[in-house]
Design a protein around this motif. Sequence first.
Motif, PDB file in Angstrom:
ATOM      1  N   ARG A  43      -0.469  -6.995  -7.488  1.00  0.00           N
ATOM      2  CA  ARG A  43      -0.284  -6.130  -6.320  1.00  0.00           C
ATOM      3  C   ARG A  43      -1.176  -4.903  -6.430  1.00  0.00           C
ATOM      4  NH1 ARG A  43       4.828  -6.445  -3.392  1.00  0.00           N
ATOM      5  NH2 ARG A  43       4.683  -4.190  -3.180  1.00  0.00           N
ATOM      6  N   GLY A  44      -1.657  -4.457  -5.298  1.00  0.00           N
ATOM      7  CA  GLY A  44      -2.490  -3.265  -5.247  1.00  0.00           C
ATOM      8  C   GLY A  44      -2.482  -2.688  -3.843  1.00  0.00           C
ATOM      9  N   ILE A  45      -3.276  -1.663  -3.631  1.00  0.00           N
ATOM     10  CA  ILE A  45      -3.358  -1.001  -2.327  1.00  0.00           C
ATOM     11  C   ILE A  45      -4.767  -1.175  -1.772  1.00  0.00           C
ATOM     12  CG2 ILE A  45      -3.188   1.210  -1.125  1.00  0.00           C
ATOM     13  CD1 ILE A  45      -1.202   2.072  -3.287  1.00  0.00           C
ATOM     14  N   TRP A  46      -4.851  -1.764  -0.596  1.00  0.00           N
ATOM     15  CA  TRP A  46      -6.134  -2.015   0.078  1.00  0.00           C
ATOM     16  C   TRP A  46      -6.747  -0.690   0.510  1.00  0.00           C
ATOM     17  CZ3 TRP A  46      -9.052  -6.160   2.148  1.00  0.00           C
ATOM     18  CH2 TRP A  46      -9.927  -5.820   3.161  1.00  0.00           C
ATOM     19  N   VAL A  47      -8.037  -0.470   0.179  1.00  0.00           N
ATOM     20  CA  VAL A  47      -8.716   0.737   0.653  1.00  0.00           C
ATOM     21  C   VAL A  47      -9.973   0.415   1.450  1.00  0.00           C
ATOM     22  CG1 VAL A  47      -7.807   2.343  -1.050  1.00  0.00           C
ATOM     23  CG2 VAL A  47      -9.844   1.035  -1.583  1.00  0.00           C
ATOM     24  N   PRO A  61      -2.847   0.472 -10.643  1.00  0.00           N
ATOM     25  CA  PRO A  61      -2.434   1.509 -11.583  1.00  0.00           C
ATOM     26  C   PRO A  61      -3.498   1.837 -12.638  1.00  0.00           C
ATOM     27  CG  PRO A  61      -0.659  -0.050 -11.245  1.00  0.00           C
ATOM     28  CD  PRO A  61      -1.869  -0.599 -10.553  1.00  0.00           C
ATOM     29  N   SER A  62      -4.369   0.894 -12.935  1.00  0.00           N
ATOM     30  CA  SER A  62      -5.407   1.132 -13.946  1.00  0.00           C
ATOM     31  C   SER A  62      -6.755   1.540 -13.348  1.00  0.00           C
ATOM     32  CB  SER A  62      -5.588  -0.120 -14.802  1.00  0.00           C
ATOM     33  OG  SER A  62      -5.975  -1.206 -13.998  1.00  0.00           O
ATOM     34  N   GLY A  63      -6.836   1.726 -12.037  1.00  0.00           N
ATOM     35  CA  GLY A  63      -8.089   2.145 -11.404  1.00  0.00           C
ATOM     36  C   GLY A  63      -8.405   1.295 -10.177  1.00  0.00           C
ATOM     37  N   THR A  64      -9.681   1.226  -9.857  1.00  0.00           N
ATOM     38  CA  THR A  64     -10.132   0.455  -8.700  1.00  0.00           C
ATOM     39  C   THR A  64     -10.567  -0.935  -9.129  1.00  0.00           C
ATOM     40  OG1 THR A  64     -10.948   2.500  -7.724  1.00  0.00           O
ATOM     41  CG2 THR A  64     -11.703   0.468  -6.734  1.00  0.00           C
ATOM     42  N   ALA A  65     -10.227  -1.933  -8.324  1.00  0.00           N
ATOM     43  CA  ALA A  65     -10.620  -3.306  -8.610  1.00  0.00           C
ATOM     44  C   ALA A  65     -11.346  -3.873  -7.393  1.00  0.00           C
ATOM     45  CB  ALA A  65      -9.398  -4.155  -8.925  1.00  0.00           C
ATOM     46  N   LYS A  66     -12.227  -4.828  -7.642  1.00  0.00           N
ATOM     47  CA  LYS A  66     -12.891  -5.570  -6.574  1.00  0.00           C
ATOM     48  C   LYS A  66     -12.301  -6.976  -6.571  1.00  0.00           C
ATOM     49  CE  LYS A  66     -17.319  -3.255  -7.150  1.00  0.00           C
ATOM     50  NZ  LYS A  66     -18.725  -3.486  -7.516  1.00  0.00           N
ATOM     51  N   ALA A  67     -12.061  -7.504  -5.386  1.00  0.00           N
ATOM     52  CA  ALA A  67     -11.474  -8.832  -5.278  1.00  0.00           C
ATOM     53  C   ALA A  67     -12.150  -9.601  -4.154  1.00  0.00           C
ATOM     54  CB  ALA A  67      -9.981  -8.729  -5.010  1.00  0.00           C
ATOM     55  N   ARG A  68     -12.268 -10.893  -4.317  1.00  0.00           N
ATOM     56  CA  ARG A  68     -12.815 -11.747  -3.269  1.00  0.00           C
ATOM     57  C   ARG A  68     -11.711 -12.279  -2.362  1.00  0.00           C
ATOM     58  NH1 ARG A  68     -17.711 -11.692  -1.828  1.00  0.00           N
ATOM     59  NH2 ARG A  68     -17.736 -13.884  -1.386  1.00  0.00           N
TER      60      ARG A  68
END
Length: 81
Positions: A43-47, A61-68
């Motif tokens: 789970r994360g927050i879309w920006v 929680p650990s920073g920014t992630a990139k996802a396809r």
Amino acid sequence: MPRPFWQRIRDREYTGEVLGFSEVCKYKLVLGGQFKLDPLWARGIWVGRLERTDERLILTPSGTAKARSVQQVPESERGDK
């Protein structure tokens, strides 16, 4: 008004999934699923998304992630802080 980069290159409208800003979502982990019990989604927050690569930017929680790949969560959980 000039067309966005993606539309200029492919000469068609963008039809990918776009979520609302700061909406809670699930994103596919890059290394998820190496073993049977490893989680595939988190789970994360879309920006937003990157225009050139079409990757989604997700706050975790650990920073920014990139996802396809992203999935919407049920509507009752979308604004969960």
